[in-house]
Write an enzyme that holds these catalytic residues in place. Structure first.
Site, short mmCIF file in Angstrom:
data_model
loop_
_atom_site.label_atom_id
_atom_site.label_comp_id
_atom_site.label_asym_id
_atom_site.label_seq_id
_atom_site.Cartn_x
_atom_site.Cartn_y
_atom_site.Cartn_z
N ASP A 120 0.95 -1.35 -0.20
CA ASP A 120 -0.13 -0.01 0.03
C ASP A 120 0.78 1.24 0.08
OD1 ASP A 120 0.80 -0.23 2.70
OD2 ASP A 120 -0.81 0.70 3.42
N TYR A 156 2.98 4.67 0.78
CA TYR A 156 3.71 5.28 1.98
C TYR A 156 2.56 6.24 2.73
CZ TYR A 156 8.18 3.88 -0.03
OH TYR A 156 9.06 3.40 -0.73
N PHE A 199 6.86 1.95 -3.91
CA PHE A 199 7.97 1.99 -3.62
C PHE A 199 8.62 3.51 -3.96
CE2 PHE A 199 7.67 -2.43 -4.16
CZ PHE A 199 7.69 -2.83 -2.52
#
Length: 220
Positions: free
Chosen positions: A65, A67, A78
């Site tokens: 999911d 940040y 990412f």
């Protein structure tokens, strides 16, 4: 940009019910009206699908999911803006990249997405400070369908699945047509259990070359 404006939309509509897609729209409207911060910004929920069209998808990298801290989430798994320090998992991804292929300075992985790397999270929204709080609420049928759609497309692709959560999606991939690369997750808790030294970037490019597809410039 809404999901309906992406190249993935026709296949999504064919695979999922209109009732479900209506519920996704309702969830987005209700969630982003809340007083707490929701990430990524609403206009970037479907950034992965906007940036990486289905016909151009070469590689799928699965995240969990977004940040959950201010300024981090971009709608690409990412990835964070360059002005933001790299979170621990991204630090380890870049460390593995440096030993596998070469040093990359940028924390922003948009250039990967623009070259055909679908940076897809299984859950597309998150409240500030509450990691995976939207798990199981609405998103998984859509993101599971997106993996199936990528797999059903006949052009050979690479699915990079880091950690047990991402690897649970392996069942949606037709491995007679595509390459699946698995390893431990790049998080600090597991990176030394098989992520480091796994060489996913060079392996993915080698597969693309053997199938006459342009490799990814990972360090661009």
């Amino acid at each position: 940009m809404p999901l309906t404006h992406t190249t993935w939309a026709p296949a999504v509509k064919a695979k999922l019910t209109s009732d479900y897609l209506d519920r996704v729209a309702i969830f987005i409207n209700q969630t982003y009206r809340l007083t707490e911060n929701i990430f990524p910004p609403r206009e970037k929920i479907f950034a992965a699908l906007e940036t990486t069209p289905l016909p151009e998808t070469k590689i799928v990298i699965m995240g969990q999911d977004p940040y959950h801290e201010v300024g981090q989430a971009q709608g690409l798994s990412f990835s964070v803006p360059d002005a933001v320090p790299a979170p621990p998992s991204l630090q380890n991804i870049l460390k593995e990249l440096s030993t596998d292929i070469g040093q990359r300075q940028s924390h922003d992985l948009t250039s990967w997405a623009e070259q055909g790397v679908l940076l897809l999270n299984a859950v597309l929204t998150v409240p500030e400070g509450r990691a995976n709080a939207h798990q199981g609420l609405i998103w998984e049928p859509l993101t599971d369908a997106l993996i199936q759609i990528a797999s059903e497309d006949s052009t050979p692709k690479v699915f990079i699945l880091w950690g047990k959560f991402a690897q649970s999606k392996r069942r949606f991939v037709d491995e007679s047509k595509h390459l699946v690369i698995t390893s431990a997750h790049p998080s600090p808790l597991s990176a030394y259990r098989g992520f480091f030294g796994s060489q996913p970037f060079s392996k993915a490019n080698a597969y693309l070359r053997t199938h006459n597809r342009e490799p990814i410039d990972w360090i661009e």
